[in-house]
Write a protein that holds these residues in place. Structure first.
Motif, mmCIF file in Angstrom:
data_model
loop_
_atom_site.group_PDB
_atom_site.id
_atom_site.type_symbol
_atom_site.label_atom_id
_atom_site.label_comp_id
_atom_site.label_asym_id
_atom_site.label_seq_id
_atom_site.Cartn_x
_atom_site.Cartn_y
_atom_site.Cartn_z
ATOM 1 N N PHE A 165 0.856 -1.193 0.000
ATOM 2 C CA PHE A 165 0.000 0.000 0.000
ATOM 3 C C PHE A 165 0.889 1.239 0.000
ATOM 4 C CE2 PHE A 165 -1.864 -3.575 2.075
ATOM 5 C CZ PHE A 165 -3.131 -3.653 1.531
ATOM 6 N N TYR A 166 0.745 2.079 -1.018
ATOM 7 C CA TYR A 166 1.539 3.296 -1.129
ATOM 8 C C TYR A 166 0.677 4.495 -0.743
ATOM 9 C CZ TYR A 166 5.006 0.472 -3.573
ATOM 10 O OH TYR A 166 5.945 -0.484 -3.879
ATOM 11 N N CYS A 167 1.198 5.306 0.169
ATOM 12 C CA CYS A 167 0.423 6.403 0.757
ATOM 13 C C CYS A 167 0.918 7.754 0.236
ATOM 14 C CB CYS A 167 0.558 6.373 2.279
ATOM 15 S SG CYS A 167 0.196 4.749 2.977
ATOM 16 N N ALA A 168 0.105 8.774 0.441
ATOM 17 C CA ALA A 168 0.424 10.107 -0.081
ATOM 18 C C ALA A 168 1.364 10.893 0.832
ATOM 19 C CB ALA A 168 -0.870 10.896 -0.277
ATOM 20 N N ASP A 169 1.397 10.574 2.134
ATOM 21 C CA ASP A 169 2.110 11.431 3.091
ATOM 22 C C ASP A 169 3.597 11.097 3.210
ATOM 23 O OD1 ASP A 169 0.959 9.023 4.250
ATOM 24 O OD2 ASP A 169 1.758 9.694 6.167
ATOM 25 N N ASP A 170 4.369 12.162 3.344
ATOM 26 C CA ASP A 170 5.829 12.081 3.444
ATOM 27 C C ASP A 170 6.228 12.158 4.929
ATOM 28 O OD1 ASP A 170 8.580 12.293 2.922
ATOM 29 O OD2 ASP A 170 8.459 14.401 2.333
ATOM 30 N N LEU A 171 5.915 11.116 5.674
ATOM 31 C CA LEU A 171 6.151 11.143 7.125
ATOM 32 C C LEU A 171 7.643 11.282 7.440
ATOM 33 C CD1 LEU A 171 4.768 10.978 9.925
ATOM 34 C CD2 LEU A 171 5.074 8.510 9.843
ATOM 35 N N GLY A 172 8.473 10.697 6.600
ATOM 36 C CA GLY A 172 9.925 10.779 6.809
ATOM 37 C C GLY A 172 10.508 12.117 6.408
ATOM 38 N N GLU A 173 9.675 12.974 5.805
ATOM 39 C CA GLU A 173 10.075 14.327 5.389
ATOM 40 C C GLU A 173 11.358 14.340 4.572
ATOM 41 O OE1 GLU A 173 10.007 16.635 9.011
ATOM 42 O OE2 GLU A 173 7.829 16.868 8.872
ATOM 43 N N THR A 174 11.461 13.404 3.632
ATOM 44 C CA THR A 174 12.626 13.396 2.749
ATOM 45 C C THR A 174 12.348 14.201 1.479
ATOM 46 O OG1 THR A 174 11.865 11.361 1.688
ATOM 47 C CG2 THR A 174 13.409 11.113 3.528
ATOM 48 N N GLY A 175 11.076 14.537 1.259
ATOM 49 C CA GLY A 175 10.745 15.307 0.060
ATOM 50 C C GLY A 175 10.661 14.451 -1.196
ATOM 51 N N ASP A 176 10.896 13.145 -1.062
ATOM 52 C CA ASP A 176 10.709 12.247 -2.213
ATOM 53 C C ASP A 176 10.031 10.957 -1.723
ATOM 54 O OD1 ASP A 176 12.635 10.788 -0.891
ATOM 55 O OD2 ASP A 176 14.244 11.274 -2.290
ATOM 56 N N ASP A 177 9.953 9.972 -2.617
ATOM 57 C CA ASP A 177 9.211 8.762 -2.262
ATOM 58 C C ASP A 177 9.810 7.998 -1.075
ATOM 59 O OD1 ASP A 177 7.301 9.259 -4.114
ATOM 60 O OD2 ASP A 177 7.893 7.685 -5.521
ATOM 61 N N ASP A 178 11.114 8.155 -0.843
ATOM 62 C CA ASP A 178 11.766 7.404 0.252
ATOM 63 C C ASP A 178 11.114 7.659 1.607
ATOM 64 O OD1 ASP A 178 13.513 6.337 -1.513
ATOM 65 O OD2 ASP A 178 15.246 7.560 -0.912
ATOM 66 N N GLY A 179 10.606 8.876 1.811
ATOM 67 C CA GLY A 179 10.020 9.220 3.106
ATOM 68 C C GLY A 179 8.526 8.985 3.174
#
Ligand SMILES: Nc1nc2c(c(=O)[nH]1)N[C@H]1C(S)=C(S)[C@@H](COP(=O)(O)O)O[C@H]1N2
Ligand SMILES: [Mo]
Length: 261
Positions: A165-179
């Motif tokens: 499941f791929y989510c919209a939020d950048d919880l890791g705050e990396t500014g890209d998909d990694d977060g």
């Protein structure tokens, strides 16, 4: 108190601590996560969870369901409670009318489904208790489409072993998909009757803090498995190639992948 199996060590400890902590206002207990001694006890319980769960409790058994009267008046929102992304905000401003769930990977029939199309599919409603690893629990009512129905519609291929499941939020705050938040489940949980993609919470459209427009409910597992802001689902034969390789945002940061309760 619930009639959960005695072997549910984490639930047993959490509920016991909740009573000791006496912070049950509004039907949710909180503050426990602040206590280092609680974290230590929960860590020890973690090792017991997987073994006892898988050896002695059927993974296909249903999680307990509650009555309307037991619904928490104030269900805590945790982790991301909004999505800091212009594309998402534009979708939200329009009531998610232009949003579509993508279903792909190891499927014969990739799908793109609007909320209206999801709502037109057979729905399941369940009132369940959400247990966060931080030590609080809330009871909520969820309505959505069974994941199995979506996978059937997409013609899941026999090689598939995991649903991601791929989510919209950048919880890791990396500014890209990694977060970005992501999660995964195995096929037992994917086909479990209480595993749904919920668009309603307590009889109203899912609020943004709780993951609008669509969030996963996988009721035999802990809260961090319940991916919010789900945008895309993929069927895979392994998890190693995805981001940190451990099957989820928190798993990549050390949590257990199998978070059975
Ligand atoms: N996309 C996304 N899903 C998420 C999270 C998150 O931060 N982002 N937090 C997880 C955790 S730790 C919990 S306990 C639940 C919280 O769900 P709630 O906000 O509805 O209580 O969502 C889970 N799913
Ligand atoms: Mo959580």
């Amino acid at each position: 108190m619930s009639a959960k199996p005695k072997l549910d060590r984490r639930g047993f400890l959490t509920r016991g601590l909740a009573i000791a902590g006496a912070t049950l206002a509004g039907g949710c207990d909180s503050e426990l996560s602040e206590q280092p001694w609680v974290k230590r006890i929960l860590d020890k319980a973690e090792a017991l969870t997987y073994a006892s769960q898988r050896a002695l409790v059927s993974p296909t058994a249903l999680a307990r369901e509650y009555s309307e009267a037991e619904i928490s008046k104030d269900f805590k929102a945790n982790g991301s409670t909004e999505v800091d992304d212009d594309g998402y905000r534009a979708l939200a401003a329009n009531g998610f009318a232009d949003w579509k769930l993508k279903v792909g990977g190891l499927v014969g029939q990739p799908l793109e489904l609007s909320l209206a199309e999801l709502r037109a599919m057979p729905a399941r409603t369940q009132i369940t208790r959400h247990d966060c690893v931080e030590g609080w629990s809330c009871i909520g009512k969820w309505t959505g489409v069974q994941l199995k129905a979506l996978l059937d519609k997409a013609e899941l291929k026999p090689q598939a072993r995991y649903i991601v499941f791929y989510c919209a939020d950048d919880l890791g705050e990396t500014g890209d998909d990694d977060g970005k938040y992501y999660e995964s489940v195995g096929l037992e949980d994917a086909f479990h009757p209480q595993t749904i993609l919920a668009y309603d919470m307590n009889g109203a459209p899912l609020p943004i803090p709780h993951g609008a427009p669509l969030r996963l409910r996988v009721e035999r597992q802990l809260g961090y498995k319940m991916a919010k802001y789900v945008m895309r689902i993929e069927a895979m034969d392994g998890l190693a190639g995805i981001r940190g390789g451990r099957g989820g945002f928190w798993e990549d940061r050390g949590y257990e992948w199998y978070a059975g309760i």
